[in-house]
Design a protein around this motif. Structure first.
Motif, PDB file in Angstrom:
ATOM      1  N   PRO A 255       0.821  -1.228   0.000  1.00 47.66           N
ATOM      2  CA  PRO A 255       0.000   0.000   0.000  1.00 47.66           C
ATOM      3  C   PRO A 255       0.850   1.272   0.000  1.00 47.66           C
ATOM      4  O   PRO A 255       0.519   2.242  -0.690  1.00 47.66           O
ATOM      5  CB  PRO A 255      -0.822  -0.126   1.291  1.00 47.66           C
ATOM      6  N   THR A 256       1.931   1.267   0.782  1.00 46.09           N
ATOM      7  CA  THR A 256       2.812   2.446   0.801  1.00 46.09           C
ATOM      8  C   THR A 256       3.444   2.670  -0.564  1.00 46.09           C
ATOM      9  O   THR A 256       3.513   3.802  -1.058  1.00 46.09           O
ATOM     10  CB  THR A 256       3.910   2.264   1.866  1.00 46.09           C
ATOM     11  N   HIS A 257       3.894   1.591  -1.168  1.00 41.54           N
ATOM     12  CA  HIS A 257       4.506   1.711  -2.493  1.00 41.54           C
ATOM     13  C   HIS A 257       3.488   2.224  -3.513  1.00 41.54           C
ATOM     14  O   HIS A 257       3.823   3.073  -4.353  1.00 41.54           O
ATOM     15  CB  HIS A 257       5.057   0.355  -2.931  1.00 41.54           C
ATOM     16  N   TRP A 258       2.273   1.735  -3.425  1.00 40.08           N
ATOM     17  CA  TRP A 258       1.248   2.184  -4.393  1.00 40.08           C
ATOM     18  C   TRP A 258       0.978   3.678  -4.237  1.00 40.08           C
ATOM     19  O   TRP A 258       0.843   4.398  -5.217  1.00 40.08           O
ATOM     20  CB  TRP A 258      -0.026   1.378  -4.192  1.00 40.08           C
ATOM     21  N   ASP A 259       0.913   4.146  -2.990  1.00 42.30           N
ATOM     22  CA  ASP A 259       0.703   5.578  -2.762  1.00 42.30           C
ATOM     23  C   ASP A 259       1.870   6.390  -3.306  1.00 42.30           C
ATOM     24  O   ASP A 259       1.684   7.465  -3.892  1.00 42.30           O
ATOM     25  CB  ASP A 259       0.531   5.851  -1.263  1.00 42.30           C
ATOM     26  N   GLU A 260       3.077   5.904  -3.104  1.00 37.14           N
ATOM     27  CA  GLU A 260       4.252   6.602  -3.633  1.00 37.14           C
ATOM     28  C   GLU A 260       4.217   6.618  -5.159  1.00 37.14           C
ATOM     29  O   GLU A 260       4.571   7.622  -5.790  1.00 37.14           O
ATOM     30  CB  GLU A 260       5.529   5.917  -3.155  1.00 37.14           C
ATOM     31  N   THR A 263       1.767   9.185  -6.371  1.00 42.74           N
ATOM     32  CA  THR A 263       2.297  10.549  -6.232  1.00 42.74           C
ATOM     33  C   THR A 263       3.361  10.836  -7.294  1.00 42.74           C
ATOM     34  O   THR A 263       3.358  11.880  -7.943  1.00 42.74           O
ATOM     35  CB  THR A 263       2.898  10.739  -4.829  1.00 42.74           C
ATOM     36  N   GLY A 264       4.269   9.903  -7.466  1.00 40.97           N
ATOM     37  CA  GLY A 264       5.365  10.147  -8.402  1.00 40.97           C
ATOM     38  C   GLY A 264       5.052   9.833  -9.835  1.00 40.97           C
ATOM     39  O   GLY A 264       5.752  10.273 -10.738  1.00 40.97           O
ATOM     40  N   ARG A 265       4.005   9.006 -10.046  1.00 44.34           N
ATOM     41  CA  ARG A 265       3.561   8.616 -11.375  1.00 44.34           C
ATOM     42  C   ARG A 265       4.532   7.658 -12.080  1.00 44.34           C
ATOM     43  O   ARG A 265       4.121   6.788 -12.819  1.00 44.34           O
ATOM     44  CB  ARG A 265       3.313   9.837 -12.273  1.00 44.34           C
ATOM     45  N   ILE A 266       5.800   7.843 -11.854  1.00 47.29           N
ATOM     46  CA  ILE A 266       6.804   7.000 -12.519  1.00 47.29           C
ATOM     47  C   ILE A 266       7.765   6.489 -11.452  1.00 47.29           C
ATOM     48  O   ILE A 266       8.191   7.227 -10.562  1.00 47.29           O
ATOM     49  CB  ILE A 266       7.585   7.773 -13.598  1.00 47.29           C
ATOM     50  N   PHE A 267       8.115   5.216 -11.547  1.00 45.79           N
ATOM     51  CA  PHE A 267       9.036   4.612 -10.591  1.00 45.79           C
ATOM     52  C   PHE A 267       9.998   3.712 -11.358  1.00 45.79           C
ATOM     53  O   PHE A 267       9.577   2.911 -12.196  1.00 45.79           O
ATOM     54  CB  PHE A 267       8.266   3.787  -9.552  1.00 45.79           C
ATOM     55  N   SER A 268      11.300   3.861 -11.112  1.00 46.42           N
ATOM     56  CA  SER A 268      12.298   3.002 -11.755  1.00 46.42           C
ATOM     57  C   SER A 268      13.327   2.603 -10.717  1.00 46.42           C
ATOM     58  O   SER A 268      13.711   3.399  -9.855  1.00 46.42           O
ATOM     59  CB  SER A 268      12.968   3.708 -12.933  1.00 46.42           C
ATOM     60  N   ALA A 269      13.775   1.367 -10.809  1.00 47.67           N
ATOM     61  CA  ALA A 269      14.749   0.860  -9.847  1.00 47.67           C
ATOM     62  C   ALA A 269      15.248  -0.489 -10.337  1.00 47.67           C
ATOM     63  O   ALA A 269      14.694  -1.089 -11.264  1.00 47.67           O
ATOM     64  CB  ALA A 269      14.126   0.729  -8.457  1.00 47.67           C
ATOM     65  N   ALA A 287       8.011   1.454 -13.759  1.00 50.93           N
ATOM     66  CA  ALA A 287       6.578   1.371 -13.490  1.00 50.93           C
ATOM     67  C   ALA A 287       5.919   2.710 -13.810  1.00 50.93           C
ATOM     68  O   ALA A 287       6.471   3.773 -13.520  1.00 50.93           O
ATOM     69  CB  ALA A 287       6.331   0.987 -12.031  1.00 50.93           C
ATOM     70  N   ASN A 288       4.733   2.644 -14.408  1.00 51.82           N
ATOM     71  CA  ASN A 288       3.971   3.839 -14.765  1.00 51.82           C
ATOM     72  C   ASN A 288       2.566   3.739 -14.160  1.00 51.82           C
ATOM     73  O   ASN A 288       1.846   2.760 -14.395  1.00 51.82           O
ATOM     74  CB  ASN A 288       3.862   3.982 -16.287  1.00 51.82           C
ATOM     75  N   PHE A 289       2.200   4.753 -13.401  1.00 47.05           N
ATOM     76  CA  PHE A 289       0.862   4.786 -12.802  1.00 47.05           C
ATOM     77  C   PHE A 289      -0.124   5.362 -13.810  1.00 47.05           C
ATOM     78  O   PHE A 289       0.114   6.430 -14.391  1.00 47.05           O
ATOM     79  CB  PHE A 289       0.886   5.641 -11.531  1.00 47.05           C
ATOM     80  N   ILE A 290      -1.247   4.649 -14.033  1.00 47.33           N
ATOM     81  CA  ILE A 290      -2.236   5.060 -15.041  1.00 47.33           C
ATOM     82  C   ILE A 290      -3.626   4.987 -14.425  1.00 47.33           C
ATOM     83  O   ILE A 290      -3.971   4.015 -13.736  1.00 47.33           O
ATOM     84  CB  ILE A 290      -2.157   4.152 -16.282  1.00 47.33           C
ATOM     85  N   GLU A 296      -7.383   2.439 -11.182  1.00 47.79           N
ATOM     86  CA  GLU A 296      -5.942   2.680 -11.125  1.00 47.79           C
ATOM     87  C   GLU A 296      -5.205   1.421 -11.582  1.00 47.79           C
ATOM     88  O   GLU A 296      -5.552   0.304 -11.191  1.00 47.79           O
ATOM     89  CB  GLU A 296      -5.515   3.038  -9.695  1.00 47.79           C
ATOM     90  N   TYR A 297      -4.181   1.659 -12.394  1.00 49.63           N
ATOM     91  CA  TYR A 297      -3.383   0.544 -12.911  1.00 49.63           C
ATOM     92  C   TYR A 297      -1.897   0.902 -12.779  1.00 49.63           C
ATOM     93  O   TYR A 297      -1.509   2.063 -12.714  1.00 49.63           O
ATOM     94  CB  TYR A 297      -3.702   0.260 -14.386  1.00 49.63           C
ATOM     95  N   ASN A 298      -1.108  -0.129 -12.812  1.00 50.12           N
ATOM     96  CA  ASN A 298       0.344   0.028 -12.820  1.00 50.12           C
ATOM     97  C   ASN A 298       0.889  -0.804 -13.961  1.00 50.12           C
ATOM     98  O   ASN A 298       0.756  -2.036 -13.974  1.00 50.12           O
ATOM     99  CB  ASN A 298       0.929  -0.451 -11.481  1.00 50.12           C
ATOM    100  N   CYS A 299       1.502  -0.125 -14.929  1.00 52.04           N
ATOM    101  CA  CYS A 299       2.107  -0.808 -16.079  1.00 52.04           C
ATOM    102  C   CYS A 299       3.615  -0.888 -15.830  1.00 52.04           C
ATOM    103  O   CYS A 299       4.278   0.139 -15.643  1.00 52.04           O
ATOM    104  CB  CYS A 299       1.805  -0.061 -17.375  1.00 52.04           C
ATOM    105  N   VAL A 300       4.154  -2.096 -15.860  1.00 53.33           N
ATOM    106  CA  VAL A 300       5.559  -2.307 -15.511  1.00 53.33           C
ATOM    107  C   VAL A 300       6.300  -2.922 -16.694  1.00 53.33           C
ATOM    108  O   VAL A 300       5.820  -3.877 -17.316  1.00 53.33           O
ATOM    109  CB  VAL A 300       5.693  -3.231 -14.283  1.00 53.33           C
ATOM    110  N   TYR A 301       7.470  -2.357 -16.982  1.00 59.78           N
ATOM    111  CA  TYR A 301       8.401  -2.930 -17.950  1.00 59.78           C
ATOM    112  C   TYR A 301       9.607  -3.435 -17.161  1.00 59.78           C
ATOM    113  O   TYR A 301      10.215  -2.690 -16.392  1.00 59.78           O
ATOM    114  CB  TYR A 301       8.845  -1.902 -18.979  1.00 59.78           C
ATOM    115  N   ALA A 302       9.931  -4.702 -17.330  1.00 63.90           N
ATOM    116  CA  ALA A 302      11.036  -5.307 -16.579  1.00 63.90           C
ATOM    117  C   ALA A 302      12.064  -5.859 -17.554  1.00 63.90           C
ATOM    118  O   ALA A 302      11.734  -6.711 -18.397  1.00 63.90           O
ATOM    119  CB  ALA A 302      10.526  -6.421 -15.672  1.00 63.90           C
ATOM    120  N   ARG A 303      13.277  -5.344 -17.455  1.00 64.77           N
ATOM    121  CA  ARG A 303      14.361  -5.787 -18.344  1.00 64.77           C
ATOM    122  C   ARG A 303      15.315  -6.684 -17.557  1.00 64.77           C
ATOM    123  O   ARG A 303      15.792  -6.319 -16.487  1.00 64.77           O
ATOM    124  CB  ARG A 303      15.121  -4.589 -18.899  1.00 64.77           C
TER     125      ARG A 303
END
Length: 816
Positions: A255-260, A263-269, A287-290, A296-303
């Motif tokens: 839940p904390t990660h989803w809220d972050e 807020t940030g809309r984009i997450f990379s790590a 990850a892209n928040f849409i 609410e959705y999270n689209c993730v690209y993993a390389r």
């Protein structure tokens, strides 16, 4: 009220008025007649019928008008639907076609309804067969509704996709009567569908794992790469949550990660994915928040970055390896650019110079040099950037001010934008010292050869002088004046002989004896003499090893070493002081011996002679062992004393070091290999009387004066002497007379045949040949080798009558 209704009412009123007027008129004409009622009835009936007829006509006209309006409204409605409405007959003719068909295919509806453009002519040739087959199948099956998608040819030649929705109308006999249909232009949708399918195909076949998830972390879409990478089927993944494949996002953190993410809309790590078989795969996620349709959705690209991680590890390993190699270099490594900025260096640069890494990063290479070396290094750096390579010897100045001689090399290489200079620096201070030692050693060796040659020839001359002086001093009945002169000649010759002994010592021409010598006895003997002869203001202190402490060598030469060092120490203390002579055992290691020529690790005896005198200046310290160098006043020294000490010590397998400062005294430290043997006991002095001998002696020497004086000396001692001028002559005479010859006195250095070869030839003639070897050199090297082959004794030139009597008498048996 519409116009038709208004017209009907007006006509009714007009007919009624006309009927009333006509009836009144007729009644007046036929007033009182019995026909009035019939007239009114006829008029009213006729007018009623006429009205009904008129009303029927008007009503029919209204109905036709309403039908025509309705038809126009229907046509208008059909022409305004998003497509073209049509009616088609089984023969592909079209009695009715909506006007919108022109927007779709470029042909007007009239062209189709007039029969000028049959429908099948605009069907795409590739779709015509499918269309006819599908209609035929639907007709046979009595399908009521038929939906088709196919292509039509536009007037301009392009193809348009249409959706054809047909209502199939059948007769009572079951045969198809007509179709009512609607044609929609779906070209854009088809293109969108193609693009969508291509997008879907690209995502599904993409090289990166792609997945969608909802707010609860449940996976709602995964592509093929995700399934392939993790080893799950698509159905398995779509039943899982993200926490099951990514251990770094446990349920309590989600839940904390989803809220972050919201807020940030984009997450990379960089993260990890757990495969079905339990493997952890390093991945780089984006990850892209849409938000879409209120969700609410999270689209993730993993390389998968396994290869990159491995390469990074290899790069780190290569970097660590390079650093280790660079740091393990025996000297300095450096890399700097054209501006002189250090870019890389090894630990040695910091340790040797004393500067920290931060300080070196701010320094210029020239900051490490001073004086003329700085200009020289600047010149070589410039040459390196022009020629590509350079080298230079210069003194590196450390942070503490210490100067160390280094040999620097430099090579340039072209970087991406500019050239760089890469090089190394090797400490050559020890090499320079060794080179200086070698140079000095070579010089000493050359001078030693010269001195040895001079001493040899001088000893030959002295042999004649000293020999005849001995004979004159012993001859009876000689005039006193002659006897006095002979004594003076003898003493002068002996002093000259001592000088040649010094020359031979300097020349390292060997030891006359090789016996165990207790160094403490030698020191005690020398200090005893010094206490009687030197300035009483000089206090002599000894610190000797309590027992043992032997070396192998010549006692007299070792005595000269101690005596010379002690006398020099006393001379350095004109106003008195302390002279300390000490001996102690030491063990020398490889590092110590490596810096000194011909030294081997092991046990040694250290003889130290220290004084509190005037000391030696630095400029003189390097020259004190040079022959004929002296700081004493003219007539006070020959400059051979320390040269002789150096040569004797070296010839005894040792070395000598000096520590001195001007005004602070000096200390000479002599290292001699320790012997495990014990020194022989002192023997009583020999009887000075010269007993006469007997026997025949072959004297072989290439120097005529030596032959003559030796012959006279031996004959004076009672021996019969046969002489030979060289080795060949000696072998020849020995071959003829060997049975009659009791002893051979053989010179070592002769032309045509050396003394060693001559001895070996005589041994071939008589294996029991008795030979005494003689030389103007000391016993060493080749002489010692010959001695080891069976020579009875060695006698040093110049001959002294007493020594000649002892050596020859012992060899032939006079002395038992």
């Amino acid at each position: 009220m519409d116009r038709l209704r208004q017209f009907t009412i007006l006509c009714t009123l007009a007919f009624l008025a006309f009927a009333v007027i006509l009836g009144v008129t007729i009644t007046r004409v036929y007033e009182g007649s019995a026909t009035n009622p019939r007239i009114w009835a006829l008029l009213l009936g006729g007018f009623a019928a006429l009205y009904v007829l008129l009303f029927a006509i008007v009503w029919k006209t209204r109905i036709f008008s309403e039908q025509r309006d309705l038809s126009l409204q229907l046509v208008s409605l059909m022409n305004n639907v998003p497509g073209a409405v049509y009616r088609g007959l089984p023969d592909w003719t079209i009695p009715f076609m909506g006007a919108n068909i022109e927007k779709i295919v470029g042909y007007s509806s009239e062209e189709f309804t007039s029969g000028g453009k049959p429908w099948y002519e605009i069907v795409h040739p590739e779709d015509e067969g499918m269309l006819k087959r599908r209609v035929l199948e639907a007709t046979r099956a009595h399908e009521r509704v038929l939906r088709l998608e196919y292509r039509l040819l536009h007037r301009d030649g392009s193809a348009r996709w249409v959706a054809d929705r047909r209502q199939m109308i059948y007769g009572e006999d079951g045969r198809l009567r007509w179709v009512d249909g609607l044609i929609l232009d779906i070209t854009d949708r088809k293109r969108s569908d193609v693009a969508l399918r291509l997008t879907q195909f690209s995502v599904d076949r993409g090289s990166e794992a792609t997945y969608w998830m909802g707010r609860d972390g449940r996976l709602i879409y995964v592509n093929d790469r995700t399934c392939e990478a993790l080893g799950y089927s698509r159905a398995e993944l779509l039943s899982m949550k993200i926490q099951e494949i990514n251990p770094e996002f446990p349920p309590e953190r989600w839940p904390t990660h989803w809220d972050e993410l919201r807020t940030g809309r984009i997450f990379s790590a960089e993260s990890t994915h757990r495969a079905k078989d339990g493997r952890l795969i390093p991945v780089e996620i984006k990850a892209n928040f849409i938000e879409f349709d209120g969700k609410e959705y999270n689209c993730v690209y993993a390389r998968d970055i396994t290869a990159r991680k491995r390469n990074e590890e290899l790069i780190l390993l290569e970097r660590d390896f390079s650093k280790t190699v660079i740091d393990s270099l025996p000297g300095i490594f450096y890399l700097f650019d054209r501006k002189g900025k250090f870019l890389r260096w090894n630990n040695n640069l910091e340790e040797i110079t004393g500067y920290s890494a931060e300080e070196i990063g701010r320094m210029h290479p020239l900051d490490l040099f001073a004086g003329s070396d700085k200009a020289l290094v600047q010149e070589r750096i410039t040459d390196a950037f022009v020629k590509g390579t350079t080298e230079v010897e210069a003194e590196l100045v450390t942070k503490s001010g210490k100067r160390v001689t280094y040999y620097f090399t430099g090579h340039t290489f072209q970087g991406k934008d500019e050239p760089f200079l890469l090089g190394t620096g090797i400490d050559i201070s020890e090499r320079k010292k060794l080179e200086e030692q070698l140079r000095k050693s070579q010089k000493m060796e050359a001078m030693g050869l010269l001195a040895g040659g001079i001493a040899h020839d001088f000893n030959n001359l002295l042999t004649g002088i000293l020999g005849y002086a001995n004979l004159l001093s012993l001859k009876e009945g000689v005039d006193p004046e002659v006897s006095k002169a002979a004594g003076i000649i003898q003493r002068s010759a002996e002093r000259a002989s001592q000088l040649t002994t010094q020359l031979l010592g300097f020349a390292e021409q060997g030891k006359n004896l090789n016996v165990s010598v207790e160094l403490g006895r030698v020191v005690a003997s020398v200090t005893g003499v010094l206490e009687r002869t030197q300035d009483p203001r000089i206090r002599i202190v000894t610190a000797l090893r309590s027992e043992g402490g032997c070396v192998v060598g010549d006692p007299s030469q070792l005595n000269q070493v101690v005596m010379n060092l002690a006398i020099n120490a006393c001379d350095a203390m004109p106003d008195g002081g302390q002279l300390k002579i000490a001996t102690e055992p030491v063990t020398l290691d490889e590092a110590f011996c490596r810096e000194r020529e011909r030294m081997s690790p092991g046990k040694y005896l250290l003889l130290s002679v220290a004084d509190t005198g005037v000391g030696i200046s630095p400029e003189n310290l390097e020259r004190i062992f040079d022959p004929f160098f002296t700081t004493k006043a003219p007539g006070k020294g020959t400059g051979l004393g320390l040269s002789m000490v150096f040569g004797i010590v070296k010839n005894h397998g040792g070395c000598i070091d000096v520590r001195s400062e001007a005004g602070a005294g000096s200390e000479f430290r002599v290292y001699l290999p320790e012997s495990t043997g014990s020194a022989p006991k002192e023997t009583a002095a020999m009887d000075p009387a010269l007993p006469r001998g007997c026997g025949r002696i072959l004297l072989v020497d290439d120097q005529e004066p030596v032959r003559e004086v030796a012959k006279d000396m031996l004959e004076a001692l009672g021996y019969e002497v046969i002489t030979a001028a060289d080795g060949l002559d000696g072998v020849s005479r020995y071959r003829d007379l060997w049975r009659e010859i009791d002893l051979v006195v053989l010179d070592m250095i002769m032309p045509n045949m050396s003394g060693g070869d001559c001895f070996r030839r005589m041994k071939e003639i008589n294996p029991k040949a008795r030979v005494v070897l003689s030389s103007g050199y000391s016993m060493d090297g080749a002489i010692q080798d010959v001695m080891n082959e069976g020579i009875l004794a060695f006698i040093q030139k110049p001959y002294r009558l007493e020594e000649l009597s002892r050596v020859v008498g012992t060899a032939v048996g006079t002395y038992q």
